[in-house]
Design an enzyme around this catalytic site. Structure first.
Site, PDB file in Angstrom:
ATOM      1  N   SER A 188       0.988  -0.919   0.479  1.00 21.84           N
ATOM      2  CA  SER A 188       0.288  -0.307   0.118  1.00 21.84           C
ATOM      3  C   SER A 188       0.719   0.762  -0.191  1.00 21.84           C
ATOM      4  CB  SER A 188      -1.173  -0.079   1.085  1.00 21.84           C
ATOM      5  OG  SER A 188      -1.707  -1.220   1.102  1.00 21.84           O
ATOM      6  N   CYS A 199       2.845   2.669  -2.168  1.00 23.22           N
ATOM      7  CA  CYS A 199       4.178   2.427  -2.979  1.00 23.22           C
ATOM      8  C   CYS A 199       3.991   2.769  -4.102  1.00 23.22           C
ATOM      9  CB  CYS A 199       4.931   1.006  -2.993  1.00 23.22           C
ATOM     10  SG  CYS A 199       5.163   0.900  -0.508  1.00 23.22           S
ATOM     11  N   LYS A 219       1.195   1.538  -6.669  1.00 25.49           N
ATOM     12  CA  LYS A 219       0.418   0.740  -7.695  1.00 25.49           C
ATOM     13  C   LYS A 219      -0.173   1.565  -8.880  1.00 25.49           C
ATOM     14  CE  LYS A 219      -1.614  -1.555  -4.760  1.00 25.49           C
ATOM     15  NZ  LYS A 219      -0.689  -1.077  -3.647  1.00 25.49           N
TER      16      LYS A 219
END
Ligand SMILES: Nc1nc2c(ncn2[C@@H]2O[C@H](COP(=O)(O)OP(=O)(O)O)[C@@H](O)[C@H]2O)c(=O)[nH]1
Ligand SMILES: C=C(OP(=O)(O)O)C(=O)O
Ligand SMILES: [Mn+2]
Length: 465
Positions: free
Chosen positions: A120, A122, A124
């Protein structure tokens, strides 16, 4: 939920006809009128100090009480599409993963699909909406957070995005870094815990280079830049329909899904982990996934910056034992055709130099790394015959100028630092991995313990050479 999930009366018909479904209940636990008739004033963020976010993987039900945070309230998301679905996937031979999904088309017009797992906060959503800086390359968005992947009859891994919307981190999302996200957010968006401008618009750190002189912060207090605290909560979010995204692929909702060519694991690491490395084998790829670690971010509990293990970016979201999850990945790999099986990679956009600054520009420039991966997939399938990689102890890394850095303004020596593998420091990483594996006792698959030994052996060879 209507933004995040596909809602269709067909579902009700099937439930009525007796088809299996997962019952879910959510309450913020803050009734305006209690059972005994006591009235409570409404508040901007109703919730209860007592919180239970409970998934029952055996009976397949979800009870969520006391929290209004999207991760705990949008039950179709982490609670169902990851925690419950991963348990279903284990039983049924597929994978439910914390991954984005994109299509990359080469300048020659060949499409490839990449699924990538990052913990989470990081990167995406940013990677899912990437605008390549490399001429001729195209990236389309299929999903930004969750994929379901299933081997098909031809031994290929097919993926769908089970969601219909994005629940993205607002801070750091700006014109400069993610213009596609900003464009997606023009209308029909639910914002939580962001700041408000004087003319009634939203703002968060990183939205614009210029910081407004006055805001109402996420807690409703007056705010000026001099206050020195963030105006938006670091985990403030936007909720928006994926269809609004300008880069969404035309076929993003196709039920048969897309075939996955590359799988990527990444975390937020200031040291040691190179910009990109390719796994030597499927088992090595599973090892890379199992050893994902990241400095803590605002989306997780604990001290921001502290190193945290997050295998497959699934530690908070797996519906069963993490080591069994690795064994499941090895099993699924065995069912895939080795000739077309996804190639696995590890990336790290967040390595820092001695002065503390990021060594890699990231964001749109990550297309250069994606392009190298795609070329590696092509080499593995003999679409290309040139040499693109050289071995390193941690995996295959770009050889010579195989990673296109033309036009990039990298600091002197940055490229070397981005790929530096210090055998001594990596011995420390191996020791940490061994300790981490020990917490799962004998459940850690033998193939992964072997991978750790191979890594140690390659580091020894490096030291001797
Ligand atoms: N330095 C750097 N930061 C990034 C990069 N990609 C994303 N970020 C930052 O990481 C944070 C989380 O990104 P996001 O894409 O929302 O992460 P998600 O929660 O995994 O979807 C944001 O502050 C981004 O600006 C990158 O390539 N380099
Ligand atoms: C929704 C979440 O995930 P992500 O940051 O991966 O979007 C979360 O962690 O609450
Ligand atoms: Mn996200």
């Amino acid at each position: 939920m209507l933004t995040m999930t596909r809602v269709n009366p067909e579902v009700l018909r099937r439930v009525a006809a007796g088809e299996e479904f997962v019952p879910c209940v959510h309450s913020v636990g803050a009734p305006l009128v209690a059972a005994d008739g006591t009235r409570t004033d409404d508040v901007p963020w109703p919730c209860n100090d007592l919180k239970y976010i409970v998934q029952f993987p055996q009976s397949r039900e979800i009870w969520s009480y006391g929290s209004g945070y999207g991760g705990n309230a949008l039950l179709g998301k982490k609670c169902f599409a990851l925690r419950i679905a991963s348990a279903m996937a284990r039983d049924e031979g597929w994978l439910a993963e914390h991954m984005l999904l994109i299509r990359i088309t080469t300048p020659e017009g060949r499409p490839y699909h990449v699924a990538a797992a990052f913990p989470s906060a990081c990167g995406k959503t940013n990677l899912a909406m990437l605008q390549p800086t490399l001429p001729g390359w195209k990236v389309e968005t299929l999903g930004d957070d969750i994929v379901w992947m299933k081997p098909d009859d031809d031994g290929r891994l097919r993926a769908i995005n089970p969601e219909a919307g994005f629940f993205g981190v607002a801070p750091g999302t700006g014109e400069a870094t993610n213009p596609v996200a900003v464009e997606t957010l023009r209308q029909d968006v639910i914002f939580t815990n962001v700041a408000l401008t004087d003319d009634g618009d939203v703002w968060w750190e990183g939205l614009t280079d210029e910081v407004p002189e006055h805001l109402v912060d996420w807690q409703g207090n007056d705010w000026t830049p001099a206050d020195g605290r963030p105006a938006a909560h670091p985990n403030s979010r936007f909720t928006v329909a994926a269809a609004q995204c300008p880069t969404i692929a035309d076929d993003w909702e196709t039920p048969e899904g897309v075939t996955v060519d590359a799988i990527v694991f990444g975390g937020r690491r200031a040291t040691n982990v190179p910009l990109v490395a390719q796994a030597y084998s499927w088992a090595h790829g599973v090892f890379l996934g199992a050893t994902v670690s990241s400095e803590r971010t605002a989306a997780a509990e604990g001290k921001v910056g502290e190193l945290r293990r997050d295998p497959f970016a699934m530690l908070p979201f797996a519906g069963y034992n993490m080591a069994d999850h690795w064994a499941h990945w090895l099993r699924v790999g065995d069912t895939l055709d080795p000739d077309t099986r996804p190639t696995m990679f590890q990336v790290n956009w967040f390595r820092r130099g001695a002065d503390g600054s990021f060594l890699w520009p990231g964001f749109g420039e990550n297309a250069r790394v994606l392009a190298w991966m795609v070329r590696q997939v092509e080499r593995s399938r003999a679409v290309r015959l040139d040499r693109g990689a050289r071995p390193s102890p941690v995996g295959l890394v770009p050889d010579g100028d195989a990673l296109d850095t033309t036009g990039l303004d990298l600091a002197e020596g940055a490229l070397d630092e981005l790929f530096a593998v210090d055998p001594e420091r990596w011995k420390g990483e191996c020791d940490l991995t061994e300790q981490f594996f020990a917490t799962f006792d004998e459940r850690v698959p033998t193939a992964l313990r072997e991978q750790l030994q191979h890594l140690r052996d390659r580091l020894d060879d490096e030291r001797l050479s």
